[in-house]
Design a protein around this motif. Structure first.
Motif, PDB file in Angstrom:
ATOM      1  N   ASP A 161      77.684  39.555  34.088  1.00 45.05           N
ATOM      2  CA  ASP A 161      77.941  40.899  33.563  1.00 45.05           C
ATOM      3  C   ASP A 161      78.470  40.876  32.133  1.00 45.05           C
ATOM      4  OD1 ASP A 161      77.097  42.211  35.874  1.00 45.05           O
ATOM      5  OD2 ASP A 161      79.102  42.208  36.767  1.00 45.05           O
ATOM      6  N   PHE A 162      79.264  39.859  31.770  1.00 43.85           N
ATOM      7  CA  PHE A 162      79.836  39.771  30.429  1.00 43.85           C
ATOM      8  C   PHE A 162      78.980  38.940  29.486  1.00 43.85           C
ATOM      9  CE2 PHE A 162      84.576  40.233  31.856  1.00 43.85           C
ATOM     10  CZ  PHE A 162      84.264  41.419  32.480  1.00 43.85           C
ATOM     11  N   GLY A 163      78.048  38.153  30.047  1.00 48.97           N
ATOM     12  CA  GLY A 163      77.253  37.262  29.218  1.00 48.97           C
ATOM     13  C   GLY A 163      78.092  36.145  28.615  1.00 48.97           C
ATOM     14  N   TYR A 220      88.140  43.988  35.531  1.00 51.45           N
ATOM     15  CA  TYR A 220      86.795  43.838  36.092  1.00 51.45           C
ATOM     16  C   TYR A 220      86.833  43.874  37.616  1.00 51.45           C
ATOM     17  CZ  TYR A 220      82.363  41.559  37.299  1.00 51.45           C
ATOM     18  OH  TYR A 220      81.131  41.250  37.835  1.00 51.45           O
ATOM     19  N   GLU A 221      85.868  44.584  38.180  1.00 45.25           N
ATOM     20  CA  GLU A 221      85.656  44.547  39.624  1.00 45.25           C
ATOM     21  C   GLU A 221      84.170  44.338  39.871  1.00 45.25           C
ATOM     22  OE1 GLU A 221      86.537  47.111  43.677  1.00 45.25           O
ATOM     23  OE2 GLU A 221      87.581  47.627  41.829  1.00 45.25           O
ATOM     24  N   ALA A 222      83.858  43.195  40.459  1.00 49.51           N
ATOM     25  CA  ALA A 222      82.456  42.867  40.737  1.00 49.51           C
ATOM     26  C   ALA A 222      81.894  43.827  41.777  1.00 49.51           C
ATOM     27  CB  ALA A 222      82.352  41.427  41.251  1.00 49.51           C
ATOM     28  N   MET A 233      82.665  47.540  37.779  1.00 48.58           N
ATOM     29  CA  MET A 233      83.653  48.338  37.061  1.00 48.58           C
ATOM     30  C   MET A 233      84.176  47.438  35.942  1.00 48.58           C
ATOM     31  SD  MET A 233      86.733  49.413  36.003  1.00 48.58           S
ATOM     32  CE  MET A 233      87.686  48.051  36.593  1.00 48.58           C
ATOM     33  N   ILE A 234      83.973  47.865  34.711  1.00 46.52           N
ATOM     34  CA  ILE A 234      84.410  47.097  33.540  1.00 46.52           C
ATOM     35  C   ILE A 234      85.167  48.051  32.620  1.00 46.52           C
ATOM     36  CG2 ILE A 234      83.688  45.750  31.531  1.00 46.52           C
ATOM     37  CD1 ILE A 234      81.110  45.052  33.099  1.00 46.52           C
ATOM     38  N   ALA A 235      86.439  47.742  32.374  1.00 48.92           N
ATOM     39  CA  ALA A 235      87.249  48.577  31.482  1.00 48.92           C
ATOM     40  C   ALA A 235      87.964  47.687  30.477  1.00 48.92           C
ATOM     41  CB  ALA A 235      88.255  49.387  32.286  1.00 48.92           C
ATOM     42  N   ARG A 236      87.725  47.946  29.199  1.00 46.62           N
ATOM     43  CA  ARG A 236      88.424  47.205  28.129  1.00 46.62           C
ATOM     44  C   ARG A 236      89.594  48.062  27.668  1.00 46.62           C
ATOM     45  NH1 ARG A 236      85.595  43.010  24.709  1.00 46.62           N
ATOM     46  NH2 ARG A 236      87.411  43.579  23.514  1.00 46.62           N
ATOM     47  N   ILE A 237      90.781  47.480  27.788  1.00 41.12           N
ATOM     48  CA  ILE A 237      92.006  48.204  27.451  1.00 41.12           C
ATOM     49  C   ILE A 237      92.946  47.257  26.692  1.00 41.12           C
ATOM     50  CG2 ILE A 237      91.847  49.772  29.439  1.00 41.12           C
ATOM     51  CD1 ILE A 237      93.949  47.986  30.847  1.00 41.12           C
ATOM     52  N   PRO A 281      94.871  52.120  36.741  1.00 39.07           N
ATOM     53  CA  PRO A 281      94.765  52.209  38.205  1.00 39.07           C
ATOM     54  C   PRO A 281      94.099  50.958  38.803  1.00 39.07           C
ATOM     55  CG  PRO A 281      93.125  53.626  37.165  1.00 39.07           C
ATOM     56  CD  PRO A 281      93.968  53.052  36.063  1.00 39.07           C
ATOM     57  N   ILE A 282      94.902  49.993  39.167  1.00 39.13           N
ATOM     58  CA  ILE A 282      94.440  48.686  39.647  1.00 39.13           C
ATOM     59  C   ILE A 282      94.156  48.743  41.148  1.00 39.13           C
ATOM     60  CG2 ILE A 282      95.110  46.257  39.918  1.00 39.13           C
ATOM     61  CD1 ILE A 282      94.736  46.995  37.008  1.00 39.13           C
ATOM     62  N   THR A 283      93.065  48.076  41.563  1.00 35.90           N
ATOM     63  CA  THR A 283      92.773  47.923  42.988  1.00 35.90           C
ATOM     64  C   THR A 283      92.883  46.448  43.357  1.00 35.90           C
ATOM     65  OG1 THR A 283      90.400  47.519  42.744  1.00 35.90           O
ATOM     66  CG2 THR A 283      91.111  49.833  42.868  1.00 35.90           C
ATOM     67  N   ALA A 284      92.891  46.159  44.647  1.00 32.58           N
ATOM     68  CA  ALA A 284      93.065  44.790  45.141  1.00 32.58           C
ATOM     69  C   ALA A 284      91.928  43.860  44.712  1.00 32.58           C
ATOM     70  CB  ALA A 284      93.188  44.794  46.656  1.00 32.58           C
ATOM     71  N   ALA A 285      90.759  44.395  44.443  1.00 32.26           N
ATOM     72  CA  ALA A 285      89.600  43.560  44.125  1.00 32.26           C
ATOM     73  C   ALA A 285      89.430  43.298  42.629  1.00 32.26           C
ATOM     74  CB  ALA A 285      88.335  44.214  44.677  1.00 32.26           C
ATOM     75  N   MET A 286      90.371  43.726  41.822  1.00 31.23           N
ATOM     76  CA  MET A 286      90.197  43.609  40.373  1.00 31.23           C
ATOM     77  C   MET A 286      90.662  42.261  39.826  1.00 31.23           C
ATOM     78  SD  MET A 286      91.027  47.376  38.955  1.00 31.23           S
ATOM     79  CE  MET A 286      89.888  48.706  39.306  1.00 31.23           C
ATOM     80  N   THR A 287      89.962  41.848  38.779  1.00 31.65           N
ATOM     81  CA  THR A 287      90.209  40.608  38.068  1.00 31.65           C
ATOM     82  C   THR A 287      90.481  40.968  36.620  1.00 31.65           C
ATOM     83  OG1 THR A 287      88.713  39.404  39.535  1.00 31.65           O
ATOM     84  CG2 THR A 287      89.084  38.443  37.360  1.00 31.65           C
ATOM     85  N   LEU A 288      91.290  40.144  35.951  1.00 31.21           N
ATOM     86  CA  LEU A 288      91.584  40.363  34.543  1.00 31.21           C
ATOM     87  C   LEU A 288      90.940  39.245  33.729  1.00 31.21           C
ATOM     88  CD1 LEU A 288      93.184  42.085  32.490  1.00 31.21           C
ATOM     89  CD2 LEU A 288      95.071  40.459  32.787  1.00 31.21           C
TER      90      LEU A 288
END
Length: 150
Positions: free
Chosen positions: A23-25, A97-99, A108-112, A121-128
């Motif tokens: 997804d990020f290449g 990121y959430e695959a 789900m990809i959010a750059r912050i 708003p973080i979920t359990a499946a998210m990666t940084l």
């Protein structure tokens, strides 16, 4: 588990990491990559090389050593931001990121900025994912010795 007398076999599969690379290449072999589980990263405090890519897994379960189906407590997120700020400017853009869990679903990809991670708003499946904050600096003496070999 085999240690408990059960038959078990590990099989390869597509992981969240594989999805993230696609997804990020990005290529983890270019410049290296460090990966840590969020709670382990916070508690054990490894030294980070901010000239490489960094992945922090399971940021949504930070500090929670149990499993449950409902929303996890992310009140320790400011501690993670504080720890990361030792190595990265608070204004450095990070990617949450959430695959996708199913074919045909978008990730789900959010750059912050790092400083706003605590309010995201973080979920359990998210990666940084954190891109390098600086260029790598080669050791000139060792590089010269290496290149003279070839």
């Amino acid at each position: 588990m085999q240690s408990e007398g059960y038959e078990a076999k590990m099989l390869p599969g597509i992981s969240a990491e594989d999805c993230m690379f696609a997804d990020f290449g990005i290529d983890p072999a270019v410049g290296g990559m460090q990966t840590y589980e969020a709670t382990d990263f916070l508690i054990n405090g490894p030294i980070i090389d901010n000239s490489t890519q960094l992945v922090i897994w399971q940021i949504g379960t930070l500090g929670d050593l149990t499993y449950h189906c409902n929303k996890y407590d992310t009140s320790a997120m400011p501690l993670l931001v504080e720890r990361l700020a030792y190595f990265f400017p608070r204004s450095h853009l990070v990617t949450v990121y959430e695959a996708p869990m199913f074919p045909g679903v978008e990730p789900m990809i959010a750059r912050i900025p790092l400083y706003s991670l605590s309010s995201f708003p973080i979920t359990a499946a998210m990666t940084l994912y954190i891109s390098p904050a600086r260029l790598r600096t080669p050791d000139p003496e060792l590089a010269n010795r290496f290149y003279r070999m070839y």
